[in-house]
Design a protein around this motif. Structure first.
Motif, short mmCIF file in Angstrom:
data_model
loop_
_atom_site.label_atom_id
_atom_site.label_comp_id
_atom_site.label_asym_id
_atom_site.label_seq_id
_atom_site.Cartn_x
_atom_site.Cartn_y
_atom_site.Cartn_z
N GLU A 88 -39.08 -46.93 48.77
CA GLU A 88 -37.90 -47.81 48.77
C GLU A 88 -37.27 -47.97 47.40
O GLU A 88 -36.28 -48.66 47.24
CB GLU A 88 -38.30 -49.20 49.30
N ALA A 89 -37.85 -47.33 46.39
CA ALA A 89 -37.36 -47.49 45.02
C ALA A 89 -37.00 -46.13 44.43
O ALA A 89 -37.20 -45.09 45.05
CB ALA A 89 -38.45 -48.15 44.16
N ARG A 118 -29.03 -48.72 37.41
CA ARG A 118 -29.22 -50.04 38.04
C ARG A 118 -28.53 -50.12 39.40
O ARG A 118 -28.95 -50.87 40.27
CB ARG A 118 -28.74 -51.14 37.11
N GLY A 121 -30.59 -49.53 42.96
CA GLY A 121 -31.47 -50.49 43.62
C GLY A 121 -32.73 -50.70 42.81
O GLY A 121 -32.69 -50.68 41.57
N ARG A 122 -33.86 -50.88 43.49
CA ARG A 122 -35.12 -51.16 42.79
C ARG A 122 -35.54 -49.94 41.96
O ARG A 122 -35.57 -48.82 42.45
CB ARG A 122 -36.21 -51.52 43.80
N GLU A 124 -38.48 -48.30 39.32
CA GLU A 124 -39.86 -48.35 38.87
C GLU A 124 -40.07 -47.24 37.84
O GLU A 124 -39.27 -46.32 37.73
CB GLU A 124 -40.81 -48.15 40.05
N THR A 146 -46.31 -54.26 35.80
CA THR A 146 -46.64 -54.92 37.07
C THR A 146 -48.09 -55.38 37.12
O THR A 146 -48.45 -56.15 37.99
CB THR A 146 -46.42 -53.95 38.25
N THR A 167 -41.84 -52.09 36.48
CA THR A 167 -40.65 -52.28 37.30
C THR A 167 -39.54 -52.79 36.40
O THR A 167 -39.81 -53.40 35.35
CB THR A 167 -40.92 -53.25 38.47
N TYR A 168 -38.31 -52.52 36.81
CA TYR A 168 -37.19 -53.01 36.01
C TYR A 168 -37.16 -54.52 36.09
O TYR A 168 -37.30 -55.10 37.17
CB TYR A 168 -35.87 -52.39 36.51
N GLU A 171 -35.53 -56.68 38.87
CA GLU A 171 -36.21 -56.67 40.15
C GLU A 171 -37.44 -57.56 40.11
O GLU A 171 -37.77 -58.23 41.08
CB GLU A 171 -36.60 -55.24 40.54
N ALA A 172 -38.14 -57.57 38.98
CA ALA A 172 -39.33 -58.41 38.86
C ALA A 172 -38.96 -59.89 38.96
O ALA A 172 -39.63 -60.66 39.62
CB ALA A 172 -40.05 -58.12 37.53
N ALA A 175 -38.09 -60.78 42.62
CA ALA A 175 -39.25 -60.86 43.48
C ALA A 175 -40.02 -62.16 43.27
O ALA A 175 -40.60 -62.72 44.19
CB ALA A 175 -40.18 -59.67 43.23
#
Length: 177
Positions: A88-89, A118, A121-122, A124, A146, A167-168, A171-172, A175
């Motif tokens: 998904e990333a 950017r 999306g997500r 990593e 992470t 992770t960018y 996004e962190a 979450a």
């Protein structure tokens, strides 16, 4: 990012890979010190392997799964940067020839690349435990650790090596909210 053809930074130009880049890719990634920091770089890294990689990227572009740029300085290719669909990333990665290490090129390239990345999306990334310099470059660009450290197979090493996952930061923060 999807429509970006070139990215200019203060000292560098990022542009799409061309088949004519294959000998230079093989030369730079054929250095064991470079190849061992890349997951999928074989050793020896022959020009035909570089040609195959570039052809694979060209075939995937319509699927919007690969965004890879050659990094040039003064018209000479010095490395690559990209984002590859991974679940998904998108996994962000880069490499540079050894002669270009420690000169700020990775940080400059990643900063320029991230403006467009950017929008994917997500995001990593990760780096092998024995490559902390790459971690510092990623942190400067806004990636955070992470806490996950896992073995990942390195073709050049011929074995798995521990990799610190990141992770960018945007996004962190999302979450955690």
């Amino acid at each position: 990012m999807r429509d970006v053809r070139t990215i200019e930074t203060e000292r560098l130009a990022l542009r799409g890979l061309r088949m004519s880049d294959a000998p230079r890719v093989a030369e730079l990634c054929g250095d064991p010190g470079v190849a061992r920091m890349i997951l999928r770089a074989p050793l020896p890294y022959l020009p035909v392997a570089a040609e195959g990689w570039i052809m694979t990227l060209a075939a995937r572009k319509p699927l919007a799964e690969e965004f890879v740029f050659a990094v040039e300085r003064g018209g000479e290719m010095i490395g690559c940067i990209g984002a590859h669909k991974s679940g998904e990333a998108f996994e962000v990665g880069y490499w540079f020839g050894r002669a270009y290490w420690g000169r700020g090129f990775a940080s400059e390239t990643l900063a320029g690349f991230m403006a467009g990345a950017r929008s994917l999306g997500r995001l990593e990334a990760g780096h092998f435990v024995d490559n902390p310099a790459s971690g510092r470059v990623l942190e400067k660009a806004g990636f955070v650790y992470t806490g996950e450290v896992k073995p990942m197979f390195s073709m050049a090493r011929g074995e798995s090596a521990m990799c610190k996952r990141m992770t960018y930061a945007a996004e962190a923060r999302a979450a955690a909210a």
